[in-house]
Design a protein around this motif. Structure first.
Motif, short mmCIF file in Angstrom:
data_model
loop_
_atom_site.label_atom_id
_atom_site.label_comp_id
_atom_site.label_asym_id
_atom_site.label_seq_id
_atom_site.Cartn_x
_atom_site.Cartn_y
_atom_site.Cartn_z
N ILE A 163 11.49 -10.61 7.17
CA ILE A 163 12.37 -11.43 8.02
C ILE A 163 12.17 -12.93 7.79
N GLY A 164 11.46 -13.26 6.72
CA GLY A 164 11.27 -14.67 6.40
C GLY A 164 10.38 -15.41 7.39
N GLY A 165 9.47 -14.68 8.04
CA GLY A 165 8.50 -15.30 8.91
C GLY A 165 9.04 -15.81 10.23
N GLU A 166 10.23 -15.33 10.63
CA GLU A 166 10.82 -15.86 11.86
C GLU A 166 11.75 -14.83 12.51
N GLY A 167 11.63 -14.67 13.84
CA GLY A 167 12.54 -13.79 14.57
C GLY A 167 11.83 -12.82 15.49
N GLN A 168 12.64 -12.04 16.20
CA GLN A 168 12.12 -11.05 17.15
C GLN A 168 11.83 -9.72 16.44
N ILE A 169 10.71 -9.11 16.81
CA ILE A 169 10.37 -7.79 16.29
C ILE A 169 9.97 -6.89 17.44
N ALA A 170 10.02 -5.58 17.21
CA ALA A 170 9.59 -4.61 18.21
C ALA A 170 8.78 -3.52 17.51
N VAL A 171 7.97 -2.83 18.29
CA VAL A 171 7.18 -1.71 17.78
C VAL A 171 7.68 -0.44 18.44
N LEU A 229 17.30 -8.80 17.55
CA LEU A 229 16.15 -8.15 16.93
C LEU A 229 16.27 -8.18 15.40
N LYS A 230 15.18 -8.59 14.75
CA LYS A 230 15.19 -8.71 13.29
C LYS A 230 14.49 -7.55 12.59
N ALA A 231 13.56 -6.90 13.28
CA ALA A 231 12.82 -5.82 12.60
C ALA A 231 12.15 -4.89 13.60
N ILE A 232 11.92 -3.66 13.14
CA ILE A 232 11.18 -2.65 13.91
C ILE A 232 10.02 -2.16 13.07
N ILE A 233 8.84 -2.14 13.67
CA ILE A 233 7.67 -1.51 13.06
C ILE A 233 7.44 -0.20 13.78
N ALA A 234 7.45 0.90 13.05
CA ALA A 234 7.20 2.22 13.65
C ALA A 234 6.01 2.87 12.96
N PRO A 235 4.81 2.71 13.54
CA PRO A 235 3.61 3.28 12.92
C PRO A 235 3.42 4.76 13.23
N THR A 236 4.49 5.51 13.14
CA THR A 236 4.50 6.95 13.40
C THR A 236 5.56 7.59 12.54
N THR A 237 5.25 8.68 11.87
CA THR A 237 6.19 9.29 10.94
C THR A 237 7.46 9.78 11.62
N LYS A 257 15.46 -4.97 9.85
CA LYS A 257 14.55 -4.38 8.86
C LYS A 257 13.68 -3.31 9.53
N LEU A 258 13.19 -2.41 8.72
CA LEU A 258 12.36 -1.31 9.22
C LEU A 258 11.16 -1.09 8.31
N THR A 259 9.98 -1.03 8.91
CA THR A 259 8.77 -0.66 8.18
C THR A 259 7.87 0.11 9.12
N GLY A 260 6.73 0.54 8.62
CA GLY A 260 5.81 1.33 9.44
C GLY A 260 5.10 2.36 8.59
N LEU A 261 4.84 3.52 9.20
CA LEU A 261 4.13 4.60 8.53
C LEU A 261 5.03 5.83 8.49
N GLY A 262 5.39 6.28 7.30
CA GLY A 262 6.32 7.40 7.20
C GLY A 262 5.99 8.35 6.07
N LEU A 263 6.55 9.54 6.16
CA LEU A 263 6.41 10.51 5.08
C LEU A 263 7.41 10.16 3.98
N PRO A 264 6.98 10.09 2.72
CA PRO A 264 7.91 9.77 1.62
C PRO A 264 9.12 10.71 1.58
N SER A 265 8.90 11.99 1.85
CA SER A 265 10.01 12.95 1.79
C SER A 265 11.07 12.65 2.83
N GLU A 266 10.66 12.12 3.99
CA GLU A 266 11.62 11.83 5.06
C GLU A 266 12.21 10.42 4.95
#
Length: 350
Positions: A163-171, A229-237, A257-266
């Motif tokens: 997100i270029g280091g700026e904006g709202q994020i949620a988990v 909202l600029k991004a979501i972090i989801a540390p759960t598959t 944007k979306l990042t976190g912890l996920g299964l490659p197959s999903e």
């Protein structure tokens, strides 16, 4: 003379009865291990995951099963229908009755499982928490899938770059009681305190309870409540896959944007489409495998769960027991980055 012989025969008969009773009586001492824990001599190893229908948990149980069977043990795989401590407690009570040798558990609550797990340990059952820890009083050792600090750090590094280091994020987390999720989020918050992240605002931590439908609903609620909202972090598959579907269905590729912890197959389709530029995980099969070898080493007495203990864990090599607050743990490596360049290599693996 006859009276004397009669007395002798009576004494012999009484002695025989006493000897027979002595041989048939159970020993009150039993076969006990160090610390007063009774050893049950079982060859059954149980794995209790958070809930049924969770692909991540299924892969972890596959690794556990392979390790235990390789070592000649019998495997029991159990999970409650819902990710609750109450459901796991019922299962553990049943496993105690079955006199299993060891229980490996991904805890749904750090503290609520303590009474039943202490009951298991008091009966000689070795307890290993894995992935999501129970407190140190409730286990012999914890198998940690990766360094918690590193997990939190890389999530913030990733989202900042996206997100270029700026904006709202949620988990979007799992349950509010999930030990591993809470620890990772704590490290995320600490990382956000650094000056370089001063323009990033964490607006909310939502909980999808590792249920697909609820995770979808929580993602939709985040998008509605925070239109910037600029991004979501989801540390759960479960959560990251649910969020990927929502962002795809709403045509928000590149906008949120979306990042976190996920299964490659999903997550392969979401990475390939750009909905999630990249995400992280470790191999849950490897985590389950190490848990199996750890449980076996405890049962066999190769380790006691003390700092400095070393044991072999099959394909995962030599493992060392290290400190973990008031308890101990075995810690695997850093999380692995999955992106458009390597996802094709992994999506059919797990």
């Amino acid at each position: 003379m006859k009276k004397f012989l009669s007395i002798i025969l009576s004494v012999v008969l009484l002695s025989s009865i006493l000897v027979g009773c002595s041989q048939g009586a159970p020993s009150s001492g039993g076969n006990s291990s160090e610390g007063g824990e009774e050893s049950n001599g079982s060859n059954k190893y149980a794995f209790v995951f958070k809930n049924t229908g969770n692909p991540y948990g299924e892969k972890m149980m596959d690794g556990f099963k392979a390790a235990v069977e390789e070592l000649g043990g019998e495997v029991i795989l159990r999970s409650p229908d819902q990710p609750t401590a109450e459901g796991q407690i019922q299962i553990i009570e049943q496993l105690i009755t079955q006199k299993v040798a060891a229980i490996a558990i991904a805890g749904n609550d750090q503290d609520a499982l303590e009474p039943v797990l202490k009951k298991a340990m008091d009966q000689g059952i070795k307890v290993v928490s894995v992935d999501s820890a129970v407190n140190a009083n409730s286990r012999h050792i914890h198998v940690n899938q990766a360094n918690p600090e590193r997990i939190g750090l890389v999530q913030i590094e990733a989202v900042s770059e996206m997100i270029g280091g700026e904006g709202q994020i949620a988990v979007l987390s799992a349950t509010s009681q999930a030990t591993n999720q809470n620890l990772w989020i704590e490290w995320m918050k600490k990382e956000l305190e650094k000056p370089e992240y001063s323009k990033i605002e964490l607006v909310k931590v939502a909980y999808g309870d590792d249920l697909r439908d609820k995770s979808v609903s929580e993602t939709e609620a985040l998008l509605k409540s925070y239109p910037d909202l600029k991004a979501i972090i989801a540390p759960t598959t479960v959560g990251i896959a649910a969020a990927g579907k929502v962002l795809t269905d709403k045509g928000l590729q590149g906008k949120v944007k979306l990042t976190g912890l996920g299964l490659p197959s999903e997550m392969a389709s979401y990475i390939e489409s750009g909905v999630s530029p990249w995400m992280y995980l470790w191999n849950p099969i490897d985590v389950g495998e190490v848990a199996g070898y750890t449980a076996h080493a405890l049962v066999e007495g190769t380790i006691k769960g003390e700092v400095g203990d070393i044991f072999e864990a099959g394909d995962q090599g030599s493992q060392e027991v290290v400190e973990d607050g008031e308890g101990t743990q075995v810690m695997l490596g850093d999380p692995f980055k999955f992106d458009a360049e390597n996802i094709a290599e992994w999506k059919d693996v797990y």
